[in-house]
Scaffold this motif. Structure first.
Motif, PDB file in Angstrom:
ATOM      1  N   TYR A  36      52.284  47.841  22.675  1.00  0.00           N
ATOM      2  CA  TYR A  36      53.009  49.094  22.549  1.00  0.00           C
ATOM      3  C   TYR A  36      54.076  48.968  21.467  1.00  0.00           C
ATOM      4  O   TYR A  36      54.613  47.887  21.220  1.00  0.00           O
ATOM      5  N   GLN A  38      57.775  50.796  20.413  1.00  0.00           N
ATOM      6  CA  GLN A  38      58.815  51.680  20.907  1.00  0.00           C
ATOM      7  C   GLN A  38      59.912  51.842  19.869  1.00  0.00           C
ATOM      8  O   GLN A  38      60.620  50.880  19.552  1.00  0.00           O
ATOM      9  N   GLY A  41      65.129  55.367  21.121  1.00  0.00           N
ATOM     10  CA  GLY A  41      65.273  56.660  21.759  1.00  0.00           C
ATOM     11  C   GLY A  41      63.979  57.337  22.152  1.00  0.00           C
ATOM     12  O   GLY A  41      63.990  58.487  22.602  1.00  0.00           O
ATOM     13  N   LYS A  42      62.853  56.619  22.007  1.00  0.00           N
ATOM     14  CA  LYS A  42      61.557  57.226  22.325  1.00  0.00           C
ATOM     15  C   LYS A  42      60.820  56.428  23.389  1.00  0.00           C
ATOM     16  O   LYS A  42      61.198  55.305  23.716  1.00  0.00           O
ATOM     17  N   GLY A  43      59.761  57.003  23.897  1.00  0.00           N
ATOM     18  CA  GLY A  43      58.928  56.299  24.856  1.00  0.00           C
ATOM     19  C   GLY A  43      57.982  55.341  24.164  1.00  0.00           C
ATOM     20  O   GLY A  43      57.696  55.477  22.970  1.00  0.00           O
ATOM     21  N   PRO A  44      57.500  54.332  24.887  1.00  0.00           N
ATOM     22  CA  PRO A  44      56.519  53.410  24.311  1.00  0.00           C
ATOM     23  C   PRO A  44      55.263  54.143  23.859  1.00  0.00           C
ATOM     24  O   PRO A  44      54.782  55.045  24.537  1.00  0.00           O
ATOM     25  N   PHE A  46      51.288  53.686  22.664  1.00  0.00           N
ATOM     26  CA  PHE A  46      50.113  52.813  22.650  1.00  0.00           C
ATOM     27  C   PHE A  46      49.682  52.525  21.216  1.00  0.00           C
ATOM     28  O   PHE A  46      49.583  53.431  20.382  1.00  0.00           O
ATOM     29  N   PHE A  89      56.035  45.425  22.236  1.00  0.00           N
ATOM     30  CA  PHE A  89      55.850  44.576  23.393  1.00  0.00           C
ATOM     31  C   PHE A  89      54.415  44.648  23.905  1.00  0.00           C
ATOM     32  O   PHE A  89      53.710  45.624  23.717  1.00  0.00           O
TER      33      PHE A  89
END
Lengths: 112, 112
Positions: A36, A38, A41-44, A46, A89
């Motif tokens: 992932y 990231q 300030g954002k979501g992970p 894919f 990650f």
């Protein structure tokens, strides 16, 4: 403690270089792995996944390598761009499990 | 963000008050997850759902409850918020337990 990933290290590269981000895992029963990205300030997001019956999988500018012998996963980013700057990650899933286990990540900084 | 929205995006609340976070998906995926992300810990699973009215605990479920009355909505409730629940909360969805999870944009919660 975490069974996946390294304590948050940093990697700094020059724009245009190739980047390699590493991840170690300890659960030999894991059979599915995901990388992932990231951004702050954002979501992970894919990037790419790989199952344990494969050693290598390629996407657009990214390659994931899986070495089951030493329980090691790597993400290679070709021709790294400033927009690639983020925390990366890995995550693993044990066969039959409904849950992912996440590593803490690596912070990639791309210098122009 | 793969058809996932979270609300609210930011919330400040006081210790002892109840808080409900909402995750809404438009992908009709069976699995939904709630994670919290804290520095030094990475993503940790709070609760997840494998269908309407079917939920299970994750590794950090104490102090949290969830409900899923419709496929598209998964609610996370902090019955009595504490300062240790200050965190960024992410919702994720997955078509099946065999595949990748896709994350929402997150909710930043501050408990004073």
């Amino acid at each position: 403690g975490e069974s996946v990933g390294l304590h948050l290290p940093t990697l700094s590269v020059q724009e245009g270089d190739n980047s390699i981000i590493n991840c170690a895992y300890s659960n030999s029963a894991s059979d599915y792995f995901i990388w992932y990205k990231q951004e702050s300030g954002k979501g992970p997001q894919f990037i790419i996944d790989i199952r344990s019956n494969m050693d290598k999988r390629q996407g657009q500018r990214v390659t994931v390598l899986l070495n089951k012998t030493v329980k090691h996963l790597s993400l290679q980013i070709a021709a790294t761009q400033p927009g690639d700057s983020a925390v990366y990650f890995c995550a693993e899933k044990e066969g039959g499990s409904e849950k992912l286990v996440f590593g803490k990540g690596t912070k990639l900084t791309v210098n122009p | 963000d793969a058809g996932i929205t979270q609300s609210p995006r930011h919330k400040v609340t006081e210790t002892g008050t109840p808080v409900t976070l909402r995750c809404h998906q438009t992908e009709n995926h069976r699995y939904m997850y709630w994670y919290r992300q804290d520095p030094g810990h990475g993503l940790r699973l709070i609760h997840y759902s494998y269908g309407v009215k079917d939920t299970d605990k994750g590794e950090v479920s104490d102090g949290y409850s969830v409900s899923r009355s419709k496929t598209e909505d998964f609610l996370l409730t902090l019955e009595s918020a504490t300062s240790s629940q200050t965190s960024v909360y992410f919702c994720a969805i997955s078509e099946s337990y065999l595949g990748a999870q896709y994350f929402g944009p997150g909710t930043r919660l501050l408990v004073l």
